[in-house]
Design a protein around this motif. Structure first.
Motif, PDB file in Angstrom:
ATOM      1  N   SER A 133       0.836  -1.203   0.000  1.00  0.00           N
ATOM      2  CA  SER A 133       0.000   0.000   0.000  1.00  0.00           C
ATOM      3  C   SER A 133       0.870   1.251   0.000  1.00  0.00           C
ATOM      4  O   SER A 133       0.600   2.218  -0.721  1.00  0.00           O
ATOM      5  N   HIS A 134       1.901   1.209   0.815  1.00  0.00           N
ATOM      6  CA  HIS A 134       2.829   2.341   0.933  1.00  0.00           C
ATOM      7  C   HIS A 134       3.439   2.665  -0.430  1.00  0.00           C
ATOM      8  O   HIS A 134       3.472   3.816  -0.871  1.00  0.00           O
ATOM      9  N   GLN A 135       3.890   1.610  -1.122  1.00  0.00           N
ATOM     10  CA  GLN A 135       4.522   1.799  -2.447  1.00  0.00           C
ATOM     11  C   GLN A 135       3.543   2.366  -3.465  1.00  0.00           C
ATOM     12  O   GLN A 135       3.887   3.239  -4.251  1.00  0.00           O
ATOM     13  N   ILE A 136       2.320   1.836  -3.441  1.00  0.00           N
ATOM     14  CA  ILE A 136       1.307   2.292  -4.408  1.00  0.00           C
ATOM     15  C   ILE A 136       1.019   3.773  -4.201  1.00  0.00           C
ATOM     16  O   ILE A 136       0.952   4.565  -5.149  1.00  0.00           O
ATOM     17  N   GLU A 166       2.148   7.781  -6.403  1.00  0.00           N
ATOM     18  CA  GLU A 166       1.245   8.891  -6.748  1.00  0.00           C
ATOM     19  C   GLU A 166       1.439  10.079  -5.807  1.00  0.00           C
ATOM     20  O   GLU A 166       0.604  10.978  -5.745  1.00  0.00           O
ATOM     21  N   GLN A 167       2.500  10.013  -5.012  1.00  0.00           N
ATOM     22  CA  GLN A 167       2.807  11.063  -4.034  1.00  0.00           C
ATOM     23  C   GLN A 167       1.641  11.348  -3.075  1.00  0.00           C
ATOM     24  O   GLN A 167       1.325  12.492  -2.762  1.00  0.00           O
ATOM     25  N   LEU A 168       1.005  10.259  -2.645  1.00  0.00           N
ATOM     26  CA  LEU A 168      -0.052  10.376  -1.631  1.00  0.00           C
ATOM     27  C   LEU A 168       0.499   9.856  -0.298  1.00  0.00           C
ATOM     28  O   LEU A 168       1.240   8.867  -0.288  1.00  0.00           O
ATOM     29  N   PRO A 169       0.139  10.502   0.824  1.00  0.00           N
ATOM     30  CA  PRO A 169       0.729  10.080   2.101  1.00  0.00           C
ATOM     31  C   PRO A 169       0.113   8.793   2.651  1.00  0.00           C
ATOM     32  O   PRO A 169      -1.117   8.647   2.660  1.00  0.00           O
ATOM     33  N   PHE A 170       0.959   7.900   3.118  1.00  0.00           N
ATOM     34  CA  PHE A 170       0.508   6.626   3.699  1.00  0.00           C
ATOM     35  C   PHE A 170      -0.366   6.871   4.928  1.00  0.00           C
ATOM     36  O   PHE A 170      -1.263   6.078   5.227  1.00  0.00           O
ATOM     37  N   GLU A 171      -0.123   7.992   5.580  1.00  0.00           N
ATOM     38  CA  GLU A 171      -0.885   8.252   6.822  1.00  0.00           C
ATOM     39  C   GLU A 171      -2.392   8.378   6.569  1.00  0.00           C
ATOM     40  O   GLU A 171      -3.193   8.212   7.490  1.00  0.00           O
ATOM     41  N   ALA A 203      -0.866  -1.435 -15.710  1.00  0.00           N
ATOM     42  CA  ALA A 203      -0.402  -0.211 -16.387  1.00  0.00           C
ATOM     43  C   ALA A 203       0.794   0.409 -15.669  1.00  0.00           C
ATOM     44  O   ALA A 203       1.637   1.057 -16.295  1.00  0.00           O
ATOM     45  N   THR A 204       0.875   0.200 -14.356  1.00  0.00           N
ATOM     46  CA  THR A 204       1.991   0.792 -13.591  1.00  0.00           C
ATOM     47  C   THR A 204       3.120  -0.217 -13.373  1.00  0.00           C
ATOM     48  O   THR A 204       4.005  -0.005 -12.544  1.00  0.00           O
ATOM     49  N   ASN A 205       3.044  -1.336 -14.093  1.00  0.00           N
ATOM     50  CA  ASN A 205       4.069  -2.378 -13.982  1.00  0.00           C
ATOM     51  C   ASN A 205       4.259  -2.869 -12.549  1.00  0.00           C
ATOM     52  O   ASN A 205       5.366  -3.199 -12.129  1.00  0.00           O
ATOM     53  N   SER A 206       3.169  -2.894 -11.798  1.00  0.00           N
ATOM     54  CA  SER A 206       3.283  -3.332 -10.406  1.00  0.00           C
ATOM     55  C   SER A 206       3.545  -4.839 -10.345  1.00  0.00           C
ATOM     56  O   SER A 206       2.898  -5.620 -11.051  1.00  0.00           O
ATOM     57  N   PRO A 207       4.474  -5.249  -9.504  1.00  0.00           N
ATOM     58  CA  PRO A 207       4.702  -6.700  -9.352  1.00  0.00           C
ATOM     59  C   PRO A 207       3.597  -7.371  -8.523  1.00  0.00           C
ATOM     60  O   PRO A 207       3.652  -8.575  -8.293  1.00  0.00           O
ATOM     61  N   TYR A 208       2.598  -6.591  -8.075  1.00  0.00           N
ATOM     62  CA  TYR A 208       1.618  -7.146  -7.132  1.00  0.00           C
ATOM     63  C   TYR A 208       0.271  -7.481  -7.781  1.00  0.00           C
ATOM     64  O   TYR A 208      -0.687  -7.788  -7.091  1.00  0.00           O
ATOM     65  N   ARG A 209       0.201  -7.430  -9.120  1.00  0.00           N
ATOM     66  CA  ARG A 209      -1.059  -7.721  -9.798  1.00  0.00           C
ATOM     67  C   ARG A 209      -1.535  -9.145  -9.479  1.00  0.00           C
ATOM     68  O   ARG A 209      -2.688  -9.374  -9.140  1.00  0.00           O
TER      69      ARG A 209
END
Ligand SMILES: NC(=O)c1ccc[n+]([C@@H]2O[C@H](COP(=O)([O-])OP(=O)(O)OC[C@H]3O[C@@H](n4cnc5c(N)ncnc54)[C@H](OP(=O)(O)O)[C@@H]3O)[C@@H](O)[C@H]2O)c1
Length: 261
Positions: A182-185, A189-194, A237-243
């Protein structure tokens, strides 16, 4: 309770050493292969720091091996050469059978069912302490020691502890890994994990009153296939290894889901 010797000054060694000391149980020595590490903990708990096996105090009531799982048998062999035959030796691993120490006449396990990081404080009184020993009178010693540091002490055999550990890997290690995903995702997008903190806290709070199955929410349990497909498309689309992990977890939540076109 007479004196204890602590072998290992890592996450568990540090927390357990401090807790024993705070509860009035004398820790005579702390062993680490790095003397500076042993000294750092020993200073806090009025113990002697050592980094050589031949320096081991030989009259302790209990030797606690808070070392990596893979090192337990080797450390056991190293200390066996130094200690009298009646020495009582335990390890702190959830995953390792007590028989890793069966070279000793008296051996057992003192497993703290909690996640420990060295500098993160924990509420010790709530930690389940799972003990076992090869002799009933030693099990009683461990039970009493456990009761000094926690309100929750259980006699748990090797099989039960191994199963508990598997469940704990799902409940903590894998869940924490999901936090990391979640943190990486969000970071991408420069959104805060908090932003997720209230959700994370509530997820843990909810299952104290209800079963996890009753508390499951989200697109998979609802059967919202269109939403799941949009999520899979984004991960692709974001080449995430978590698909693939996302797909498998969704199917695990609801096996009847027809995700693929
Ligand atoms: N962390 C947790 O959340 C947790 C929870 C419950 C149970 N446990 C169990 O507790 C035990 C310790 O875990 P930990 O998290 O405290 O690990 P850790 O922080 O990595 O510390 C491991 C310790 O093992 C020592 N060690 C490793 N190999 C050794 C060897 N060959 N000879 C002598 N010492 C050796 C290290 O000593 P040096 O300083 O000399 O390198 C270090 O002090 C493990 O069995 C683990 O399964 C961990």
């Amino acid at each position: 309770m007479p004196e204890v010797v602590l072998i290992g000054a890592g996450n568990v060694g540090t927390h357990l050493g401090r807790r024993l000391h705070d509860c009035g149980i004398a820790v005579r020595q702390v062993f680490s292969r790095r003397i500076s590490k042993a000294e750092r903990l020993a200073r806090q708990i009025e113990a002697q720091a050592i980094d050589q096996w031949h320096e081991l105090y030989t009259e302790a009531a209990l030797y606690i091996l808070a070392v990596s799982d893979d090192a337990i048998a080797e450390v056991g062999r190293n200390i066996q050469a130094q200690l009298p035959a009646e020495a009582f030796v335990v390890h702190t691993s959830g995953a390792t059978p007590s028989t890793a120490l069966q070279g000793f006449r008296r051996y057992g396990v003192f497993y703290l069912l909690q996640t420990f990081s060295r500098e993160k404080a924990v509420d010790f009184s709530a930690i389940p302490v799972c003990v076992s020993a090869n002799q009933p009178k030693d099990e009683l010693i461990l039970e009493k020691l456990g009761q000094k540091i926690s309100d929750r002490v259980f006699i748990i055999n090797d099989h039960e502890r191994a199963v508990l550990h598997i469940a704990a890997v799902f409940a903590n290690n894998f869940v924490n890994h999901c936090f990391q995903i979640s943190h990486q995702i969000l970071e991408r997008e420069q959104l805060p994990f908090e932003l997720l903190q209230p959700l994370i806290q509530e997820t843990a709070r909810k299952i104290t009153a209800q079963t996890p199955a009753d508390m499951q929410t989200g697109p998979a349990v609802r059967g919202d296939v269109a939403t799941i497909r949009r999520h899979l498309d984004y991960l692709e689309a974001t080449n995430s290894p978590y698909r693939e992990l996302y797909r498998q977890l969704s199917k695990s939540i609801r096996p009847s889901l027809k995700i693929e076109d």
